[in-house]
Write a protein that holds these residues in place. Structure first.
Motif, mmCIF file in Angstrom:
data_model
loop_
_atom_site.group_PDB
_atom_site.id
_atom_site.type_symbol
_atom_site.label_atom_id
_atom_site.label_comp_id
_atom_site.label_asym_id
_atom_site.label_seq_id
_atom_site.Cartn_x
_atom_site.Cartn_y
_atom_site.Cartn_z
ATOM 1 N N ALA A 63 0.821 -1.207 0.000
ATOM 2 C CA ALA A 63 0.000 0.000 0.000
ATOM 3 C C ALA A 63 0.857 1.260 0.000
ATOM 4 C CB ALA A 63 -0.934 -0.009 1.206
ATOM 5 N N ARG A 64 1.829 1.327 0.885
ATOM 6 C CA ARG A 64 2.629 2.541 1.012
ATOM 7 C C ARG A 64 3.669 2.669 -0.093
ATOM 8 N NH1 ARG A 64 2.793 5.419 5.782
ATOM 9 N NH2 ARG A 64 1.434 4.714 7.455
ATOM 10 N N SER A 65 4.299 1.574 -0.458
ATOM 11 C CA SER A 65 5.387 1.642 -1.431
ATOM 12 C C SER A 65 4.887 1.675 -2.868
ATOM 13 C CB SER A 65 6.330 0.454 -1.241
ATOM 14 O OG SER A 65 6.902 0.457 0.053
ATOM 15 N N LEU A 66 3.860 0.868 -3.183
ATOM 16 C CA LEU A 66 3.404 0.720 -4.557
ATOM 17 C C LEU A 66 2.014 1.287 -4.802
ATOM 18 C CD1 LEU A 66 4.634 -2.950 -5.100
ATOM 19 C CD2 LEU A 66 5.875 -0.826 -5.505
ATOM 20 N N GLY A 67 1.315 1.695 -3.752
ATOM 21 C CA GLY A 67 -0.033 2.228 -3.917
ATOM 22 C C GLY A 67 -1.071 1.168 -4.199
ATOM 23 N N VAL A 68 -0.805 -0.107 -3.872
ATOM 24 C CA VAL A 68 -1.755 -1.195 -4.108
ATOM 25 C C VAL A 68 -2.769 -1.213 -2.969
ATOM 26 C CG1 VAL A 68 -2.028 -3.672 -4.408
ATOM 27 C CG2 VAL A 68 -0.010 -2.524 -5.320
ATOM 28 N N GLY A 69 -4.024 -0.954 -3.294
ATOM 29 C CA GLY A 69 -5.065 -0.954 -2.278
ATOM 30 C C GLY A 69 -4.949 0.183 -1.295
ATOM 31 N N ASP B 232 -0.003 -8.098 -12.259
ATOM 32 C CA ASP B 232 -0.973 -7.549 -11.315
ATOM 33 C C ASP B 232 -0.336 -7.547 -9.937
ATOM 34 O OD1 ASP B 232 -3.156 -6.599 -10.019
ATOM 35 O OD2 ASP B 232 -4.345 -8.440 -10.176
ATOM 36 N N LEU B 233 -0.169 -6.352 -9.372
ATOM 37 C CA LEU B 233 0.461 -6.232 -8.068
ATOM 38 C C LEU B 233 -0.490 -6.491 -6.915
ATOM 39 C CD1 LEU B 233 2.588 -3.010 -8.723
ATOM 40 C CD2 LEU B 233 3.359 -5.381 -8.744
ATOM 41 N N ALA B 234 -1.747 -6.742 -7.197
ATOM 42 C CA ALA B 234 -2.729 -6.923 -6.122
ATOM 43 C C ALA B 234 -2.453 -8.167 -5.291
ATOM 44 C CB ALA B 234 -4.134 -6.990 -6.713
ATOM 45 N N GLY B 235 -1.806 -9.173 -5.858
ATOM 46 C CA GLY B 235 -1.552 -10.406 -5.120
ATOM 47 C C GLY B 235 -0.231 -10.431 -4.393
#
Length: 545
Positions: free
Chosen positions: A119-125, A145-148
């Motif tokens: 979340a903090r580093s890549l903005g995922v979620g 997909d970076l979500a996983g």
């Protein structure tokens, strides 16, 4: 238009002597080639700087805070403090350690696996208006997909605590053991209790060893004992025990297989089961690394800590840690050093490799203006002025690379500026020939009342016109060359230059500086011929007549 300019233009396009106009043409071409070469080289070297800067900042943060100790567990409080510094727009923890990646028969060593907060580093979620610290999502190839990256329910690792024996309890009344008063040697009584516990453990171990002694050993001991016969030894053997020589029915002619492979039902491979792969944590690797390991999206890769044999840490002996990850995305930063030796995983997963618990390597930040990163780093260093932390910006982290590029740009620009100096000598030669050819005209002008300053300006204007014309032509030629390099590209070996094509960055300020330098050099070159013409006396001009 004043007459010095009219005379200067007349001398440039003189029809009486062809060599004057030809000399002027060559002077203009010399200046143009020098300006074009200098502008092109400055654009290419500036392109290298911009390209490496973009590559470095694409996978790295702008400011880093690292603790001198490996136990960085208070990183959350540090993040809260640095997030309040003006100019900081994003803060995230990270860990980075060298690992070994294996897929099939291919192995890559020395790969830096960086643990990040998705979340903090890549903005995922990420929720709210938080800014991602890294620009890695821009370099993800299609299909990733970076979500996983983080599994549901993941939590920080816990520090491994070595199992120690329980402290023996002392009886209130030691009796015959000679109890001591609590304030007069309780430590001695505790040591005696430990000693008794150790002796008791040794006796218990000896009893277990005696119980596990094989029957044949007991029979051999009985055979060697006094008065023991062969009958007693035979009786001591267990029922059904083998006697005499034993040889298999097929003899000893059997051959062992070359590959010592266990069948799947004995040693199942998790990477062969799609359901197990789907439950594995995610990892993001570089495009060149994926090619070297023959990896594709959705496949399994084994990550092993680079520990040779067993290691002792936190009071416990542990073997190398190996974990399996699922490739969820592949990035291409365009920098060979990153594409072959860098991978990203969840911070919680990478913490499990070293049993340090919820600790990180450092805290990284993103600032709103990278040109102010060094000043923000100094401000954070003052804020955390306890001596336990070290703060650096992106340029200090890659100091050697950018220093070499800056020296290269200055050196090459200085060398190529000599071309303009050589062209300036052509301007000097051209003006000297004009002065020598126009001695009579100069004498007539002075006889008609022209001042030394007016004659001086004639040749200054002529040199200035040559400089302006050559500079303009050179800048246009430089722009055309830069555009051609951008359109067609010039291939480079990425193993040598770390990038695949020649970078070009044509900045207006660099072209303007190049043009001003060229014009100043041309004007300086006209001083000697102009002074000679201004000091010429009318009698000297008419003497040859």
């Amino acid at each position: 238009m004043s007459y010095p300019i009219e005379v200067a233009l007349r001398y440039l396009g003189s029809k009486k002597r062809a060599f004057i106009s030809v000399g002027t043409t060559f002077a203009i071409l010399g200046v143009a080639l020098g300006v074009a070469a200098l502008a092109t080289v400055m654009s290419v070297t500036g392109g290298f700087q911009a390209e490496f800067r973009e590559k470095v900042l694409g996978v790295n943060a702008h400011v880093l805070v690292i603790k001198y100790s490996t136990d960085f567990r208070e990183y959350r409080s540090i993040m809260e403090q640095v997030s309040k510094v003006p100019g900081v727009v994003g803060v995230a923890p990270f860990s980075i350690n060298p690992m070994m990646l294996t897929h099939g028969d291919a192995t890559a060593t020395g790969v830096l696996v960086k643990g990040v907060d998705p979340a903090r580093s890549l903005g995922v979620g990420a929720e709210g208006a938080s800014t991602a610290v890294l620009d890695l999502p821009r370099h993800i190839l299609p299909g990733g997909d970076l979500a996983g990256l983080r599994r549901p329910g993941s939590k920080p690792a816990e520090r491994a605590v070595p199992s120690l024996p329980d402290v023996p309890l002392l009886e209130p009344d030691a009796g015959a053991r000679g109890a001591l008063a609590p304030d007069a040697g309780a430590e001695l009584d505790l040591l005696k209790a430990y000693e008794a516990r150790i002796l008791e453990d040794e006796r218990a171990a000896a009893a277990r060893d005696a119980a596990l002694t094989p029957a044949t050993t007991r029979a051999a001991e009985a055979e060697g004992a006094p008065g023991a016969g062969a009958e007693e030894a035979e009786v001591a053997l267990d029922e059904g025990a083998p006697r005499g020589a034993i040889e298999p029915q097929g003899g000893y002619g059997s051959v062992l297989p070359d590959d010592d492979e266990l069948p799947p039902e004995v040693d199942p491979d998790p990477c062969a089961d799609k359901e197990q792969i789907a439950r594995m944590p995610g990892i993001v690797i570089g495009a060149a690394l994926a090619k070297n390991l023959s990896l594709d999206l959705g496949q399994c890769v084994t990550v092993t800590s680079p520990t040779i044999g067993f290691s002792f840490a936190n009071g416990a002996i542990k073997p190398p840690v190996a974990k399996r990850f699922r490739v969820i995305a592949i990035f291409e930063a365009g920098f060979e050093q990153y594409d072959t030796k860098l991978a990203y995983a969840d911070l919680y997963e990478t913490q499990a490799f070293y049993d340090q618990g919820d600790t990180v390597t450092g805290v990284e930040m993103k600032v709103d203006d990278i040109d102010t990163a060094s000043s923000i780093a100094r401000e954070i260093s003052k804020l955390l002025g306890s001596g336990l932390y070290y703060t650096m910006d992106w340029e200090e982290l890659n100091h050697g690379l950018f220093t070499a590029l800056r020296i290269q740009q200055i050196g090459m620009s200085a060398v190529l500026a000599l071309i303009i100096v050589v062209a300036a000598f052509t301007v000097i030669a051209t003006l000297i020939m004009v002065v020598l050819d126009k001695k009579k005209e100069i004498a007539v002008l002075k006889a008609m009342g022209a001042t030394d300053g007016a004659v001086l300006r004639i040749f200054l204007y002529q040199g200035g016109i040559i400089g302006v014309a050559g500079t303009t032509l050179g800048l246009l030629l430089g722009v055309a060359v830069c555009k051609g390099l951008l359109v067609y590209g010039f291939p480079l070996d990425p193993k040598v230059y770390f990038i695949s094509r020649l970078p070009v960055q044509a900045r207006p300020q660099e072209f303007l500086i190049t043009g001003c330098i060229a014009i100043l050099i041309c004007l300086a070159a006209t001083i000697v011929p102009s002074l000679y013409a201004a000091r010429l006396r009318p009698a000297e001009g008419f003497r040859a007549q």
